[in-house]
Design a protein around this motif. Structure first.
Motif, PDB file in Angstrom:
ATOM      1  N   LEU A 162       0.807  -1.207   0.000  1.00 52.01           N
ATOM      2  CA  LEU A 162       0.000   0.000   0.000  1.00 52.01           C
ATOM      3  C   LEU A 162       0.846   1.265   0.000  1.00 52.01           C
ATOM      4  O   LEU A 162       0.316   2.365  -0.193  1.00 52.01           O
ATOM      5  CB  LEU A 162      -0.927   0.011   1.227  1.00 52.01           C
ATOM      6  N   GLY A 163       2.133   1.120   0.267  1.00 49.77           N
ATOM      7  CA  GLY A 163       3.017   2.282   0.275  1.00 49.77           C
ATOM      8  C   GLY A 163       3.035   3.044   1.576  1.00 49.77           C
ATOM      9  O   GLY A 163       3.319   4.244   1.596  1.00 49.77           O
ATOM     10  N   ILE A 164       2.741   2.349   2.695  1.00 50.65           N
ATOM     11  CA  ILE A 164       2.810   2.969   4.010  1.00 50.65           C
ATOM     12  C   ILE A 164       3.707   2.136   4.910  1.00 50.65           C
ATOM     13  O   ILE A 164       3.939   0.946   4.665  1.00 50.65           O
ATOM     14  CB  ILE A 164       1.417   3.122   4.658  1.00 50.65           C
ATOM     15  N   GLU A 165       4.211   2.755   5.963  1.00 45.29           N
ATOM     16  CA  GLU A 165       5.062   2.053   6.907  1.00 45.29           C
ATOM     17  C   GLU A 165       4.228   1.149   7.805  1.00 45.29           C
ATOM     18  O   GLU A 165       3.137   1.521   8.251  1.00 45.29           O
ATOM     19  CB  GLU A 165       5.844   3.049   7.771  1.00 45.29           C
ATOM     20  N   PHE A 166       4.737  -0.028   8.080  1.00 44.96           N
ATOM     21  CA  PHE A 166       4.106  -0.898   9.069  1.00 44.96           C
ATOM     22  C   PHE A 166       4.280  -0.305  10.455  1.00 44.96           C
ATOM     23  O   PHE A 166       5.295   0.323  10.756  1.00 44.96           O
ATOM     24  CB  PHE A 166       4.731  -2.292   9.008  1.00 44.96           C
ATOM     25  N   ASP A 167       3.287  -0.486  11.308  1.00 47.42           N
ATOM     26  CA  ASP A 167       3.349  -0.023  12.694  1.00 47.42           C
ATOM     27  C   ASP A 167       3.048  -1.202  13.609  1.00 47.42           C
ATOM     28  O   ASP A 167       2.045  -1.895  13.414  1.00 47.42           O
ATOM     29  CB  ASP A 167       2.337   1.102  12.913  1.00 47.42           C
ATOM     30  N   GLU A 168       3.905  -1.425  14.608  1.00 51.38           N
ATOM     31  CA  GLU A 168       3.704  -2.541  15.537  1.00 51.38           C
ATOM     32  C   GLU A 168       2.353  -2.469  16.243  1.00 51.38           C
ATOM     33  O   GLU A 168       1.821  -3.490  16.701  1.00 51.38           O
ATOM     34  CB  GLU A 168       4.830  -2.565  16.571  1.00 51.38           C
ATOM     35  N   ALA A 169       1.779  -1.281  16.343  1.00 45.28           N
ATOM     36  CA  ALA A 169       0.488  -1.117  17.000  1.00 45.28           C
ATOM     37  C   ALA A 169      -0.622  -1.875  16.288  1.00 45.28           C
ATOM     38  O   ALA A 169      -1.697  -2.101  16.872  1.00 45.28           O
ATOM     39  CB  ALA A 169       0.131   0.360  17.094  1.00 45.28           C
ATOM     40  N   MET A 170      -0.393  -2.273  15.048  1.00 45.59           N
ATOM     41  CA  MET A 170      -1.412  -2.977  14.290  1.00 45.59           C
ATOM     42  C   MET A 170      -1.637  -4.406  14.770  1.00 45.59           C
ATOM     43  O   MET A 170      -2.635  -5.042  14.391  1.00 45.59           O
ATOM     44  CB  MET A 170      -1.032  -3.004  12.801  1.00 45.59           C
ATOM     45  N   LEU A 171      -0.750  -4.921  15.582  1.00 47.32           N
ATOM     46  CA  LEU A 171      -0.805  -6.333  15.961  1.00 47.32           C
ATOM     47  C   LEU A 171      -1.757  -6.627  17.116  1.00 47.32           C
ATOM     48  O   LEU A 171      -2.134  -7.779  17.332  1.00 47.32           O
ATOM     49  CB  LEU A 171       0.599  -6.823  16.320  1.00 47.32           C
ATOM     50  N   SER A 172      -2.158  -5.613  17.873  1.00 47.47           N
ATOM     51  CA  SER A 172      -3.087  -5.842  18.986  1.00 47.47           C
ATOM     52  C   SER A 172      -3.844  -4.556  19.265  1.00 47.47           C
ATOM     53  O   SER A 172      -3.422  -3.468  18.857  1.00 47.47           O
ATOM     54  CB  SER A 172      -2.344  -6.308  20.237  1.00 47.47           C
TER      55      SER A 172
END
Length: 235
Positions: A162-172
């Motif tokens: 998608l062209g965006i940075e992954f964020d660890e907050a997405m996991l929970s």
């Protein structure tokens, strides 16, 4: 960036919306075409009157809002149900969005959906619309099974596509309801309200397919198979 994630029902779609909403740079829109769909079809879904009162009933108004209306965050994640996209709704009105597609094994979809609607139809599942949107706009295709099996790897790959940075907050995420949930949430979201991550969001995964739904499964498979070659590989 306005991300339109197109999914059928019972596809892990609400959990994925939770994941994106937990990003500090993202706001979400929950099924913006639902009221327009109910208004046009006259279908009697749970909470129909509340849904019709909560959203614009004209799909053109919705399309304008989600493609050019104000957004108070760097990323807007739109959770769309493909069956809400009716033939009279011009796909071109959604061309300005960044499209993505969430798929799931139709057998698992049907075993789950049959718990809330005993006799689902192909139209309820929105598979023809999903294929049509993919063929028109393209975009990353992610399988719900991949997210459940390897949440971090699947989300890293999806964000990259998608062209965006992954964020660890997405996991929970915290359990419970959200102000962003549609008014239909009490009828459909109990599993997600109880969840804090993807592992808790797999309704019907181990259940057998009711025999009465076997013919419908046969109708679903060609659409799923059309998208399967494009599903992102997750290591």
């Amino acid at each position: 960036m306005r991300i339109a994630m197109w999914s059928g029902p019972r596809n892990l779609s609400t959990a994925l919306m939770r994941s994106f909403e937990n990003r500090p740079d993202c706001t979400v829109v929950d099924e913006p075409l639902y009221a327009a769909y109910l208004s046009a079809t006259g279908l009697d879904h749970p909470g129909r009157d509340d849904v019709l009162a909560s959203q614009p009933n004209d799909w053109r108004v919705v399309a304008k809002e989600i493609t050019s209306g104000p957004v108070g965050s760097a990323v807007q994640y739109q959770k769309h149900m493909t069956h809400h996209l009716l033939p009279e709704m011009d796909h071109g009105a959604f061309a300005g969005l960044s499209h993505a597609f969430l798929v799931r094994d139709p057998e698992r979809v049907l075993t789950s959906y049959a718990k809330v609607r005993e006799e689902p139809t192909l139209e309820d599942l929105g598979l023809p619309q999903q294929v049509a949107l993919f063929e028109e706009f393209g975009g990353p295709v992610v399988d719900a099974a991949s997210i459940l099996a390897s949440p971090r790897a699947a989300l890293v790959g999806l964000c990259e596509a998608l062209g965006i940075e992954f964020d660890e907050a997405m996991l929970s995420w915290p359990a419970g309801r959200r102000d962003s949930d549609g008014v239909w949430a009490p009828h459909w979201y109990s599993g997600v309200w109880a969840s804090t991550g993807f592992a808790a969001s797999s309704p019907g995964a181990a259940d057998p397919l009711p025999s009465r739904l076997a013919p419908l499964l046969e109708r679903c498979l060609p659409y799923y198979d059309r998208l399967a070659p494009y599903v992102m590989k997750v290591d």
